[in-house]
Design a protein around this motif. Structure first.
Motif, mmCIF file in Angstrom:
data_model
loop_
_atom_site.group_PDB
_atom_site.id
_atom_site.type_symbol
_atom_site.label_atom_id
_atom_site.label_comp_id
_atom_site.label_asym_id
_atom_site.label_seq_id
_atom_site.Cartn_x
_atom_site.Cartn_y
_atom_site.Cartn_z
ATOM 1 N N ILE A 112 35.310 40.770 54.554
ATOM 2 C CA ILE A 112 35.846 42.382 54.246
ATOM 3 C C ILE A 112 35.564 42.469 53.443
ATOM 4 O O ILE A 112 35.425 44.337 52.697
ATOM 5 C CB ILE A 112 37.083 41.246 54.615
ATOM 6 N N LEU A 113 35.902 41.908 51.659
ATOM 7 C CA LEU A 113 36.469 42.249 50.516
ATOM 8 C C LEU A 113 34.239 43.321 49.819
ATOM 9 O O LEU A 113 34.854 43.887 49.824
ATOM 10 C CB LEU A 113 36.182 41.328 49.091
ATOM 11 N N GLY A 114 33.351 43.006 50.939
ATOM 12 C CA GLY A 114 32.401 43.618 50.786
ATOM 13 C C GLY A 114 32.244 44.482 51.513
ATOM 14 O O GLY A 114 31.749 45.703 50.773
ATOM 15 N N VAL A 115 32.924 44.658 52.366
ATOM 16 C CA VAL A 115 33.039 46.063 52.799
ATOM 17 C C VAL A 115 34.229 47.044 52.155
ATOM 18 O O VAL A 115 33.170 48.216 51.911
ATOM 19 C CB VAL A 115 33.478 46.163 54.764
ATOM 20 N N ALA A 116 35.084 46.602 51.773
ATOM 21 C CA ALA A 116 36.135 47.052 51.025
ATOM 22 C C ALA A 116 35.410 47.654 49.259
ATOM 23 O O ALA A 116 35.650 48.794 49.290
ATOM 24 C CB ALA A 116 37.621 46.376 50.981
ATOM 25 N N TYR A 117 34.425 47.055 49.150
ATOM 26 C CA TYR A 117 34.289 47.241 47.801
ATOM 27 C C TYR A 117 32.769 48.316 48.354
ATOM 28 O O TYR A 117 33.187 49.443 47.704
ATOM 29 C CB TYR A 117 33.313 46.257 47.348
ATOM 30 N N CYS A 169 37.511 49.749 43.733
ATOM 31 C CA CYS A 169 36.458 48.956 44.779
ATOM 32 C C CYS A 169 35.912 47.326 43.572
ATOM 33 O O CYS A 169 35.544 46.434 44.583
ATOM 34 C CB CYS A 169 34.664 50.176 44.870
ATOM 35 N N TRP A 170 36.321 47.678 42.539
ATOM 36 C CA TRP A 170 36.324 46.387 41.137
ATOM 37 C C TRP A 170 36.411 45.257 41.781
ATOM 38 O O TRP A 170 36.096 44.418 41.562
ATOM 39 C CB TRP A 170 35.986 46.918 39.949
ATOM 40 N N TYR A 171 37.865 45.280 42.619
ATOM 41 C CA TYR A 171 39.066 44.833 42.757
ATOM 42 C C TYR A 171 38.760 43.380 44.095
ATOM 43 O O TYR A 171 37.964 42.722 43.987
ATOM 44 C CB TYR A 171 40.067 45.556 42.905
ATOM 45 N N ALA A 172 38.246 44.363 44.772
ATOM 46 C CA ALA A 172 36.882 44.340 45.547
ATOM 47 C C ALA A 172 36.225 43.178 45.942
ATOM 48 O O ALA A 172 35.843 42.039 45.867
ATOM 49 C CB ALA A 172 36.988 44.903 47.037
ATOM 50 N N ALA A 173 34.737 43.827 45.237
ATOM 51 C CA ALA A 173 33.557 43.289 44.155
ATOM 52 C C ALA A 173 34.207 42.289 43.394
ATOM 53 O O ALA A 173 33.044 40.936 43.774
ATOM 54 C CB ALA A 173 33.138 44.389 43.100
ATOM 55 N N PHE A 174 35.001 41.650 43.187
ATOM 56 C CA PHE A 174 35.741 40.539 42.087
ATOM 57 C C PHE A 174 35.728 39.366 42.801
ATOM 58 O O PHE A 174 35.408 37.759 42.829
ATOM 59 C CB PHE A 174 36.594 41.420 41.185
ATOM 60 N N GLY A 175 36.586 39.763 44.200
ATOM 61 C CA GLY A 175 37.150 38.820 45.003
ATOM 62 C C GLY A 175 35.726 38.452 46.415
ATOM 63 O O GLY A 175 35.600 37.067 45.968
ATOM 64 N N SER A 176 35.296 39.545 46.017
ATOM 65 C CA SER A 176 33.908 39.334 47.406
ATOM 66 C C SER A 176 32.984 38.201 46.354
ATOM 67 O O SER A 176 32.661 36.827 46.702
ATOM 68 C CB SER A 176 33.497 40.119 47.444
ATOM 69 N N THR A 177 32.452 38.640 45.399
ATOM 70 C CA THR A 177 31.456 37.616 44.716
ATOM 71 C C THR A 177 31.464 36.757 43.769
ATOM 72 O O THR A 177 31.018 35.597 44.016
ATOM 73 C CB THR A 177 30.971 38.394 43.313
ATOM 74 N N ALA A 178 33.018 36.487 43.924
ATOM 75 C CA ALA A 178 33.532 35.325 42.838
ATOM 76 C C ALA A 178 33.489 34.041 44.766
ATOM 77 O O ALA A 178 33.505 32.705 44.569
ATOM 78 C CB ALA A 178 35.109 35.055 43.463
ATOM 79 N N ILE A 179 33.519 34.294 45.754
ATOM 80 C CA ILE A 179 33.730 33.509 46.852
ATOM 81 C C ILE A 179 31.748 33.385 47.170
ATOM 82 O O ILE A 179 31.394 31.978 47.401
ATOM 83 C CB ILE A 179 34.077 34.243 48.479
ATOM 84 N N PHE A 180 31.257 34.603 47.180
ATOM 85 C CA PHE A 180 29.483 34.490 47.485
ATOM 86 C C PHE A 180 28.884 33.978 46.384
ATOM 87 O O PHE A 180 27.969 33.184 46.830
ATOM 88 C CB PHE A 180 28.763 35.819 47.576
#
Length: 213
Positions: free
Chosen positions: A25-30, A41-52
């Motif tokens: 979900i965060l990746g799509v938002a990014y 977009c960079w906030y969403a990217a940070f959260g998504s990549t931390a999980i991945f």
């Protein structure tokens, strides 16, 4: 083959990690926010990549895991770069287009480094599909940097990288992530047309300003 993939996807949907869902979900938002050149977009990217970062390490995609650690750093750098550009006359933060020589150098470098790291991984680790894993990793490293500098052609690079990544994720039974990459292919296509239109408008505006001056 298709029946196996479908059956695996249905089975995986029942046991799908909630963390992977959040990361997707965060990746799509990014990507949606990046298409609009929004700093969020960079906030969403940070959260998504931390999980991945953790998810890929857990399924032995070592290069993909390392890539997402890099994404974390780029999320911070991208936010700073875009934030600075939004509050200054810094021309480098406008959308730019690379020359053919720049693309040739970039692509040649990615292929060369991918072959080297793929070989090292195959000989010294238990990494899965090391050459393809290396290609998507080094390609994404370059392309993420292109996004932070607003290079127009980053969207075309993502089409190739995300397409290759789908093969990796299906092999590792990360079906939701593979679906995310498929969605990225669509969004990257849309992003290309949006940025190209903005780049052309920007070029026309700069040309008109130069004429006036």
């Amino acid at each position: 083959m298709l029946d196996t993939i479908i059956a695996g996807a249905l089975n995986y949907a029942q046991t799908m990690s909630h963390w992977e869902t959040i990361a997707v979900i965060l990746g799509v938002a990014y990507l949606l926010l990046a298409m609009k050149q929004s700093q969020w977009c960079w906030y969403a990217a940070f959260g998504s990549t931390a999980i991945f970062s953790w998810l890929f390490f857990d399924v032995s995609l070592l290069m993909e895991s390392a890539l997402n650690v890099y994404y974390l750093a780029m999320a911070i750098y991208g936010w700073v770069a875009w934030h600075k550009g939004a509050h200054s006359e810094n021309e480098s933060l406008k959308i730019q287009s690379w020359t053919m020589n720049q693309h040739a150098l970039a692509i040649g470098s990615v292929l060369t480094i991918s072959l080297c790291s793929g070989y090292l991984l195959s000989e010294n680790t238990s990494a899965i599909m090391p050459y393809l894993d290396s290609f998507t990793t080094w390609g994404a490293i370059l392309t993420t940097w292109m996004v932070t500098r607003k290079v127009l052609e980053n969207w075309l690079y993502w089409l190739v990288i995300d397409g290759a990544a789908i093969v990796l994720y299906i092999d590792r039974e990360l079906y939701l992530t593979a679906l995310l990459m498929a969605l990225y292919l669509l969004l990257a296509t849309i992003g290309w047309f949006i940025w190209r239109k903005q780049f052309n408008q920007q070029t026309n505006d700069d040309s008109n300003l130069a004429t006036v001056n």
